[in-house]
Design a protein around this motif. Sequence first.
Motif, mmCIF file in Angstrom:
data_model
loop_
_atom_site.group_PDB
_atom_site.id
_atom_site.type_symbol
_atom_site.label_atom_id
_atom_site.label_comp_id
_atom_site.label_asym_id
_atom_site.label_seq_id
_atom_site.Cartn_x
_atom_site.Cartn_y
_atom_site.Cartn_z
ATOM 1 N N UNK A 1 0.658 -1.292 0.080
ATOM 2 C CA UNK A 1 -0.068 -0.059 0.131
ATOM 3 C C UNK A 1 0.717 1.477 0.167
ATOM 4 N N UNK A 2 2.019 1.175 0.885
ATOM 5 C CA UNK A 2 2.634 2.260 0.721
ATOM 6 C C UNK A 2 3.405 2.808 -0.458
ATOM 7 N N UNK A 3 3.887 1.605 -0.905
ATOM 8 C CA UNK A 3 4.540 1.722 -2.325
ATOM 9 C C UNK A 3 3.638 2.351 -3.323
ATOM 10 N N UNK A 4 2.421 2.014 -3.170
ATOM 11 C CA UNK A 4 1.337 2.677 -3.969
ATOM 12 C C UNK A 4 1.154 4.092 -3.859
ATOM 13 N N UNK A 5 1.382 4.598 -2.439
ATOM 14 C CA UNK A 5 1.310 5.899 -2.005
ATOM 15 C C UNK A 5 2.305 6.696 -2.871
ATOM 16 N N UNK A 6 3.663 5.993 -3.001
ATOM 17 C CA UNK A 6 4.848 6.824 -3.598
ATOM 18 C C UNK A 6 4.481 6.936 -5.080
#
Length: 398
Positions: free
Chosen positions: A43-48
């Motif tokens: 999920x956090x990589x998708x935020x990036x």
Amino acid sequence: MSQALLKTAHDPAPDPLHIATELAQRLAASANARDQAGGHAAQEREWIRASGLLTLSIPTIYGGQGADWPTVYQVIRILARADSALAHVFGFHHLQLAGIQLYGTAQQQRRFLTQTVEQNLFWGNALNPLDKRTIATDADYGFQLDGIKSFSSGSVGSDWLTISAWHAPTQSALIGVVPTRQHGVAVQADWDAFGQKQTDSGNVHFHQVSLPATQVLQAPGVTPTAQATLRSQVAQLIMANLYLGIGEGAFEAARAYLANEARPWFASGVDKAGADPLIQHRFGQLWLKLRPASVLADHAARGLERLFRLGAAVTAQQRGELAVSVAEAKVLAHQAGVDVSSEIFELTGARSTSSRFGYDRYWRNVRVHTLHDPVDYKIRDLGRYALDGSLPQPTAYS
């Protein structure tokens, strides 16, 4: 899609440092819990990805933002203060893009950089020069890849990989790019270090993987140009800014704890920890570790920017002088990151070691990543330069 990507041509360009600061705040909210859990931060990589920052270093002629290297490194440092594992993944994404610009032909740059912008691709790394277990065999279309690559940062969840493979006939390595989901490529999420837990740095397996000649950035048997050897300097400065960001994050965590949580030692004679002259003295010493590291990192980033824009005109002398600047920055950032993340506990006290704060992650993260390549060899290179002006020999680490 991020709001940054939806802006029209009439809107002012988004400030990447502002975007990075907001993203870092978002990552910080769950950084401790995710560090304890480990695994893949999908999920956090998708935020990036949604932030628009994946196109930061791509030249504007290919649709990217065309940011200079000092800006890219500032973004890495901002993210590392909050979450050094994902800052690592982000930095290595831009390392792969730098490799395409340094090694690739004009056609390859246009193809892969434009495609990265249009599809908002996330790049991972399977280019470990010390691991020669992936073999490149000549084929009529280019090469076939078989074997395994370790320390493949950012490989899990990536769209494309930069790879290196050993070519026995020439006793040299080639460098190329392949889609992560290509047939025969298997990413193994088995990274189990005690720090940098979410860098997705496990093993990548290759079984009869086709590497077309059009995806070979550096053919086997080719001596890299001075321009191409800038890739290691891009990588080393990514690491320096990661270490510096971790040190700054630990410093800020300690400052906030001293202001809001810490109790003064009974013998200090003061009513709050931050008023203790011994703590003030020690905090000043930590500050003096970070400040020169920051100055040298920024200086080296400006030097890299100058040479990167020279393109094929870069000379071996210029490249060597840059390597000295980068080594200076990396050594001080290494020392500052390790020292600050360890010594803060002497100031914050026993209660600060509670797992609910997770302050130990700063030390664990910087300790793991600073083992990437021995800092003593950087100091040796600097000693040689100081003694007789010898410049570091270009390698994948210097």
